[in-house]
Design a protein around this motif. Sequence first.
Motif, PDB file in Angstrom:
ATOM      1  N   SER A  79     -32.985  49.825  39.953  1.00  0.00           N
ATOM      2  CA  SER A  79     -32.648  48.463  39.539  1.00  0.00           C
ATOM      3  C   SER A  79     -31.395  47.996  40.257  1.00  0.00           C
ATOM      4  O   SER A  79     -30.599  48.806  40.740  1.00  0.00           O
ATOM      5  N   GLN A  87     -27.857  52.445  36.977  1.00  0.00           N
ATOM      6  CA  GLN A  87     -29.110  51.844  37.413  1.00  0.00           C
ATOM      7  C   GLN A  87     -30.301  52.486  36.724  1.00  0.00           C
ATOM      8  O   GLN A  87     -30.317  53.685  36.450  1.00  0.00           O
ATOM      9  N   MET A 235     -40.138  43.852  37.027  1.00  0.00           N
ATOM     10  CA  MET A 235     -38.903  44.612  36.901  1.00  0.00           C
ATOM     11  C   MET A 235     -39.110  46.017  37.444  1.00  0.00           C
ATOM     12  O   MET A 235     -40.247  46.477  37.626  1.00  0.00           O
ATOM     13  N   THR A 236     -38.004  46.677  37.707  1.00  0.00           N
ATOM     14  CA  THR A 236     -38.022  48.020  38.282  1.00  0.00           C
ATOM     15  C   THR A 236     -38.917  48.965  37.500  1.00  0.00           C
ATOM     16  O   THR A 236     -39.612  49.808  38.075  1.00  0.00           O
TER      17      THR A 236
END
Length: 325
Positions: A79, A87, A235-236
Amino acid sequence: MKRNTLFKLHNTNNFNEIALDIFRFQAINNIVYKTFLKHLKVDIDSIQKIEDIPFLPIQFFKTHKIVASNEAVEQIFLSSGTTGMQQSKHYVTDISIYEESFTKTFQYFYGAIENYTVLALLPSYLERTGSSLIYMADNFIKKSKNPKSGFYLNNLDELAENLQELDKKGEKVLLIGVSFALLDLLDTYKFNLNNTIIMETGGMKGKRKELIREELHSILCDGFGVSKIHSEYGMTELLSQGYSKGDGIFECPPWMKILTRDTEDALTILPEGKSGGINIIDLANLNSCSFIATQDLGKTYKNDTFEVLGRFDNSDIRGCNLLVL
């Protein structure tokens, strides 16, 4: 669970059945999720509908390795975050599932990517490693096979020239960009586009003042000369995306579903039209976790459409026991 089944879904019954199968698989094979369910004292066999499935708080992707497979990890997506911020890490053991998911999702809503020239204005993502969005955009650029397709970082003059030229020729163009970069482009140029999809991926990334969606889209519509601004919701931690063709109303591909939860009681699912925390079922997350409680606020509507309203204060998920695993 065979991956081919995921991308051939055609009705709600199929989705629910496959989602429950994946839940049982991940409840056994995903150690973090298994421990989470144990702390909640969940009887796996008692879960008979998707609304009863406990959703893993998305923060766990920052602190744990979320996998449901013994296969080697092929890709780790990270992220974005400011310096010093922890992250999220998404460990992907079969990158071809991601590729099939984003290719078929785009085709589901827009047709074959090969028919588009893809202009990617994603500086904040391009300047770091491990972005799943960059991975997708790079794949789209290569599949488009148009020499004008590509990433644009500081060469806004070239981007503006290509954008105007391609649109004037009547070619189908996808300009996908992070919000602040699209606004940067409009600081210098004004367009009147007829054949171009303007797709924002959200976020000012600290570069500009945050704007509500209506204000942002109004500025972008005026600057690009289009009637609607499209959006991508991903999203990640996901291998699927939702898309909006305007007005901030998103749709999901058949293997993805949005539910909303009570902000005070994370295990209670809300009816349509009620604001709550966004829970995502992403069946493409077969080898990680398909049931994620995000930090976004939203509403669901008829026909599996949804709206993103913002984020929890201080990115906190209230009423959700994060537990220490």
